[in-house]
Scaffold this motif. Structure first.
Motif, PDB file in Angstrom:
ATOM      1  N   THR A 153      -8.986 -89.924  30.271  1.00 44.04           N
ATOM      2  CA  THR A 153      -8.842 -88.486  30.413  1.00 44.04           C
ATOM      3  C   THR A 153     -10.148 -87.558  30.716  1.00 44.04           C
ATOM      4  OG1 THR A 153      -7.688 -86.730  29.463  1.00 44.04           O
ATOM      5  CG2 THR A 153      -9.084 -87.769  28.089  1.00 44.04           C
ATOM      6  N   ILE A 154      -9.873 -86.421  30.983  1.00 42.43           N
ATOM      7  CA  ILE A 154     -11.052 -85.366  31.276  1.00 42.43           C
ATOM      8  C   ILE A 154     -10.947 -84.500  30.238  1.00 42.43           C
ATOM      9  CG2 ILE A 154     -12.238 -83.863  32.889  1.00 42.43           C
ATOM     10  CD1 ILE A 154     -12.253 -86.515  33.923  1.00 42.43           C
ATOM     11  N   ILE A 202      -7.501 -82.227  29.231  1.00 42.30           N
ATOM     12  CA  ILE A 202      -7.037 -81.622  30.463  1.00 42.30           C
ATOM     13  C   ILE A 202      -5.634 -81.915  30.604  1.00 42.30           C
ATOM     14  CG2 ILE A 202      -7.740 -83.179  32.154  1.00 42.30           C
ATOM     15  CD1 ILE A 202      -8.291 -80.832  33.992  1.00 42.30           C
ATOM     16  N   ARG A 203      -5.394 -83.455  30.093  1.00 40.22           N
ATOM     17  CA  ARG A 203      -3.987 -83.816  30.348  1.00 40.22           C
ATOM     18  C   ARG A 203      -2.972 -83.285  29.019  1.00 40.22           C
ATOM     19  NH1 ARG A 203      -1.412 -86.503  32.150  1.00 40.22           N
ATOM     20  NH2 ARG A 203      -0.549 -87.847  30.788  1.00 40.22           N
ATOM     21  N   ASP A 219      -2.501 -73.125  30.640  1.00 39.60           N
ATOM     22  CA  ASP A 219      -3.741 -73.186  30.737  1.00 39.60           C
ATOM     23  C   ASP A 219      -4.331 -74.319  31.378  1.00 39.60           C
ATOM     24  OD1 ASP A 219      -6.890 -72.004  30.736  1.00 39.60           O
ATOM     25  OD2 ASP A 219      -6.985 -73.198  29.288  1.00 39.60           O
ATOM     26  N   ALA A 220      -3.923 -75.244  30.691  1.00 42.65           N
ATOM     27  CA  ALA A 220      -4.351 -76.735  31.099  1.00 42.65           C
ATOM     28  C   ALA A 220      -3.592 -76.971  32.860  1.00 42.65           C
ATOM     29  CB  ALA A 220      -3.725 -77.944  30.194  1.00 42.65           C
ATOM     30  N   ASN A 221      -2.754 -76.541  32.892  1.00 39.46           N
ATOM     31  CA  ASN A 221      -1.985 -76.581  34.164  1.00 39.46           C
ATOM     32  C   ASN A 221      -2.450 -75.737  35.492  1.00 39.46           C
ATOM     33  OD1 ASN A 221      -0.203 -79.002  34.032  1.00 39.46           O
ATOM     34  ND2 ASN A 221       0.445 -77.883  32.401  1.00 39.46           N
ATOM     35  N   ARG A 222      -3.276 -74.968  35.106  1.00 45.37           N
ATOM     36  CA  ARG A 222      -4.076 -74.163  36.288  1.00 45.37           C
ATOM     37  C   ARG A 222      -4.825 -74.940  36.883  1.00 45.37           C
ATOM     38  NH1 ARG A 222      -8.928 -71.067  35.129  1.00 45.37           N
ATOM     39  NH2 ARG A 222      -9.767 -71.815  33.365  1.00 45.37           N
ATOM     40  N   PHE A 223      -5.258 -76.190  36.751  1.00 49.34           N
ATOM     41  CA  PHE A 223      -5.938 -77.282  37.309  1.00 49.34           C
ATOM     42  C   PHE A 223      -5.187 -78.058  38.010  1.00 49.34           C
ATOM     43  CE2 PHE A 223      -8.694 -75.731  33.687  1.00 49.34           C
ATOM     44  CZ  PHE A 223      -9.740 -75.095  34.305  1.00 49.34           C
ATOM     45  N   MET A 224      -5.743 -78.383  39.303  1.00 48.73           N
ATOM     46  CA  MET A 224      -4.845 -79.207  40.100  1.00 48.73           C
ATOM     47  C   MET A 224      -5.601 -80.290  40.386  1.00 48.73           C
ATOM     48  SD  MET A 224      -2.084 -79.697  41.952  1.00 48.73           S
ATOM     49  CE  MET A 224      -1.249 -78.333  41.947  1.00 48.73           C
ATOM     50  N   VAL A 225      -5.174 -81.442  40.212  1.00 49.07           N
ATOM     51  CA  VAL A 225      -6.026 -82.741  40.518  1.00 49.07           C
ATOM     52  C   VAL A 225      -5.515 -83.454  41.922  1.00 49.07           C
ATOM     53  CG1 VAL A 225      -6.417 -85.225  39.548  1.00 49.07           C
ATOM     54  CG2 VAL A 225      -6.301 -83.294  38.069  1.00 49.07           C
ATOM     55  N   THR A 226      -6.455 -83.902  42.672  1.00 54.81           N
ATOM     56  CA  THR A 226      -5.782 -84.590  43.926  1.00 54.81           C
ATOM     57  C   THR A 226      -6.887 -85.512  44.198  1.00 54.81           C
ATOM     58  OG1 THR A 226      -7.307 -82.815  45.439  1.00 54.81           O
ATOM     59  CG2 THR A 226      -4.823 -82.396  45.077  1.00 54.81           C
TER      60      THR A 226
END
Length: 187
Positions: A12-13, A28-29, A125-132
């Motif tokens: 995780t991060i 973040i997960r 809040d956690a899901n405002r970050f997008m991982v690609t």
């Protein structure tokens, strides 16, 4: 601003946030085990799965570049930019769940919907970050290939570093399994 920390043992991060002078550490997960989503999945923070994130580098815009050794890729975490638009974020997350139903278990989908219905602020809040995936494998397969980022392949990248150039930035990658230092140019 947040501080991001790679944790390969927990896949995780971690995000460290200053809340009124107190450091708060957040995964973040979120609370969802990666078994719900499959390996090396991109998407909003809660949905993204990591293999073994080894190192992070943050650019001036707040984008976080991650060397993910077990996903054999360089991934980027970006703020989705929803700000205070919680309705927009909820709608976007529901669309993501619907588009990826085959990879998300029914139990996870139900828990996600409950968080969305309740406007769970930690979850949002956690899901405002997008991982690609920026470069390398999107399915966790190791390899070696130079070329455009989507076609490049890595074998257990363990470190990333950023450098600014006249027209953009460069990301240097310690591609440990291939015994090379690789460079990604971002215009």
């Amino acid at each position: 601003r947040s501080i991001f920390v790679a944790d390969p043992l927990n896949a995780t991060i971690w995000r460290v946030v200053n809340k009124g002078g107190v450091a708060v550490v957040k995964n973040i997960r979120g609370d969802f085990p990666s078994v719900f989503f499959g390996d090396c999945m991109d998407g909003p923070g809660t949905f993204a799965t990591w293999g073994a994130p080894m190192d992070v580098a943050v650019d001036q815009s707040g984008n976080v570049y991650v060397a993910d050794a077990w996903c054999h890729s360089i991934r980027v975490i970006k703020d989705a930019g929803f700000g205070q638009d919680l309705d927009g974020l909820v709608g976007s997350l529901r669309e993501f769940v619907n588009a990826h139903q085959s990879r998300i278990s029914a139990v996870a989908a139900q828990q996600i919907e409950e968080n969305l219905r309740l406007f769970n602020t930690d979850f949002l809040d956690a899901n405002r970050f997008m991982v690609t995936t920026l470069a390398g494998s999107t399915d966790g397969q190791a390899g070696f290939a130079d070329g455009p980022a989507a076609l490049a392949r890595f074998n257990a990248p363990t470190s990333v570093a950023l450098a600014r150039t006249g027209d953009g930035k460069e990301i240097f990658v310690a591609d440990t399994g291939n015994r090379r230092i690789r460079r990604i140019v971002i215009p």
